[in-house]
Design a protein around this motif. Structure first.
Motif, short mmCIF file in Angstrom:
data_model
loop_
_atom_site.label_atom_id
_atom_site.label_comp_id
_atom_site.label_asym_id
_atom_site.label_seq_id
_atom_site.Cartn_x
_atom_site.Cartn_y
_atom_site.Cartn_z
N LEU A 28 0.84 -1.19 0.00
CA LEU A 28 0.00 0.00 0.00
C LEU A 28 0.88 1.25 0.00
O LEU A 28 1.70 1.43 0.89
CB LEU A 28 -0.92 0.01 1.23
N GLY A 29 0.72 2.08 -1.00
CA GLY A 29 1.48 3.32 -1.09
C GLY A 29 0.69 4.49 -0.53
O GLY A 29 -0.41 4.33 0.02
N GLU A 30 1.26 5.69 -0.68
CA GLU A 30 0.61 6.88 -0.16
C GLU A 30 -0.76 7.06 -0.81
O GLU A 30 -0.91 6.98 -2.02
CB GLU A 30 1.48 8.11 -0.42
N GLY A 31 -1.76 7.30 0.03
CA GLY A 31 -3.13 7.49 -0.46
C GLY A 31 -3.97 6.24 -0.50
O GLY A 31 -5.19 6.31 -0.67
N ALA A 32 -3.36 5.07 -0.34
CA ALA A 32 -4.12 3.81 -0.39
C ALA A 32 -5.05 3.71 0.81
O ALA A 32 -4.66 4.00 1.94
CB ALA A 32 -3.17 2.63 -0.43
N ARG A 33 -6.26 3.27 0.58
CA ARG A 33 -7.27 3.17 1.64
C ARG A 33 -7.13 1.86 2.39
O ARG A 33 -6.82 0.82 1.82
CB ARG A 33 -8.67 3.26 1.03
N LEU A 34 -7.40 1.91 3.71
CA LEU A 34 -7.48 0.70 4.53
C LEU A 34 -8.94 0.28 4.64
O LEU A 34 -9.84 1.10 4.42
CB LEU A 34 -6.90 0.96 5.92
N PRO A 35 -9.20 -0.98 4.98
CA PRO A 35 -10.59 -1.42 5.14
C PRO A 35 -11.31 -0.57 6.20
O PRO A 35 -10.67 -0.04 7.11
CB PRO A 35 -10.46 -2.88 5.60
N PRO A 36 -12.63 -0.43 6.09
CA PRO A 36 -13.38 0.33 7.10
C PRO A 36 -13.15 -0.23 8.51
O PRO A 36 -12.86 -1.42 8.67
CB PRO A 36 -14.84 0.14 6.66
N GLU A 37 -13.30 0.62 9.49
CA GLU A 37 -12.97 0.25 10.87
C GLU A 37 -13.73 -0.99 11.34
O GLU A 37 -13.13 -1.91 11.92
CB GLU A 37 -13.29 1.43 11.79
N THR A 38 -15.04 -1.03 11.08
CA THR A 38 -15.84 -2.17 11.54
C THR A 38 -15.36 -3.46 10.89
O THR A 38 -15.21 -4.51 11.54
CB THR A 38 -17.32 -1.95 11.24
N GLU A 39 -15.11 -3.41 9.59
CA GLU A 39 -14.64 -4.60 8.86
C GLU A 39 -13.27 -5.03 9.37
O GLU A 39 -13.03 -6.23 9.59
CB GLU A 39 -14.57 -4.29 7.37
N LEU A 40 -12.38 -4.07 9.57
CA LEU A 40 -11.02 -4.39 10.00
C LEU A 40 -11.02 -5.02 11.39
O LEU A 40 -10.34 -6.02 11.63
CB LEU A 40 -10.17 -3.12 9.99
N ALA A 41 -11.82 -4.44 12.30
CA ALA A 41 -11.90 -5.00 13.66
C ALA A 41 -12.46 -6.41 13.63
O ALA A 41 -11.99 -7.31 14.33
CB ALA A 41 -12.75 -4.10 14.54
N GLY A 42 -13.47 -6.64 12.79
CA GLY A 42 -14.07 -7.97 12.70
C GLY A 42 -13.11 -9.00 12.15
O GLY A 42 -13.04 -10.13 12.65
N ARG A 43 -12.36 -8.63 11.13
CA ARG A 43 -11.44 -9.58 10.51
C ARG A 43 -10.26 -9.90 11.43
O ARG A 43 -9.70 -10.99 11.37
CB ARG A 43 -10.96 -9.02 9.17
N LEU A 44 -9.89 -8.94 12.28
CA LEU A 44 -8.81 -9.18 13.23
C LEU A 44 -9.30 -9.85 14.51
O LEU A 44 -8.50 -10.36 15.29
CB LEU A 44 -8.11 -7.86 13.58
N GLY A 45 -10.61 -9.79 14.74
CA GLY A 45 -11.15 -10.39 15.95
C GLY A 45 -10.85 -9.60 17.19
O GLY A 45 -10.65 -10.17 18.27
#
Length: 234
Positions: A28-45
């Motif tokens: 991921l370079g400058e400006g690349a988006r991360l997954p939404p907070e809810t999705e990211l928290a769920g996938r990480l548990g």
């Protein structure tokens, strides 16, 4: 890289590590988006609170930024101030830290000197000259310290090396904040002359002379160690 649930033990550290790996392994370079907070928290548990704390770690480093309705994205991959969180603790240990900081600044500036001439464009040299001119004219001590720091920060920016630039808050700004005492008397005339000599060496492309000038400009802060501690710092 696929995001997987982190272990329950050391949840915060594991979350920080997983986010970092996700950014790096997915390139991921400058400006690349991360997954939404809810999705990211769920996938990480992990809870959203833990996720937010882990994301704040990268925001503090300047690696991640967030905007309303846009979510989190990569700002840059190299932190602007990697020592920022440690400066209060370093300041609390001033007497022990300062000699080491002086040595580090000497090593960084003289080491970077070999790469400064390549970035010494007419525009950058004009900026250095302007700072030196204002420093010569200014009598107010706080402003003089600020200008001196700006001039040396510009020198470290000349190589165009992000790692050198990332050290500016430590070896320039924090150095100025600790106010080390030179071992010889410094006059405005001497400071101005040394800065002019450094700029002239840059303008002439004389790398070897530049490195010597940068070294002597910092050596005035070296102190002699006792025989038990070894040879003199310089």
């Amino acid at each position: 890289m696929q995001l997987v649930s982190v272990k329950k033990q050391n949840t915060f550290d594991a979350t920080v590590s997983m986010i970092g790996r996700y950014i790096v392994e997915n390139k991921l370079g400058e400006g690349a988006r991360l997954p939404p907070e809810t999705e990211l928290a769920g996938r990480l548990g992990v809870s959203r609170n833990i996720l937010r704390e882990a994301m704040q770690h990268y925001r503090t480093l300047g690696i991640i930024t967030s905007a309303p309705k846009m979510g989190a994205s990569v700002a840059k991959l190299l932190p602007e101030n990697p020592y920022g969180n440690y400066l209060p603790f370093l300041e609390a240990s001033r007497d022990a830290v300062l000699p080491e900081l002086i040595q580090m600044r000497y090593a960084v500036e003289t080491g970077a000197g070999r790469f400064m001439t390549a970035g010494a464009t007419p525009e950058r040299l004009a900026r250095l000259e302007a700072l030196a001119d204002e420093l010569d004219r200014t009598g107010e001590e706080a402003r003089r310290l600020e200008l001196d720091g700006e001039l040396h920060a510009e020198l470290l920016r000349l190589p165009g090396n992000a790692l050198f630039t990332g050290l500016i808050p430590l070896v320039i700004d924090f150095f100025r904040q600790l106010r080390p005492e030179p071992k010889t008397q410094l006059t405005r005339e001497r400071i101005g002359r040394e800065h002019r000599d450094i700029i002239a060496a840059l303008r002439g492309g004389d790398t070897e002379h530049l490195v010597r000038l940068l070294g002597s400009h910092i050596e005035i802060y070296f102190t002699e160690r006792s025989d038990d501690d070894g040879a003199a710092a310089r």
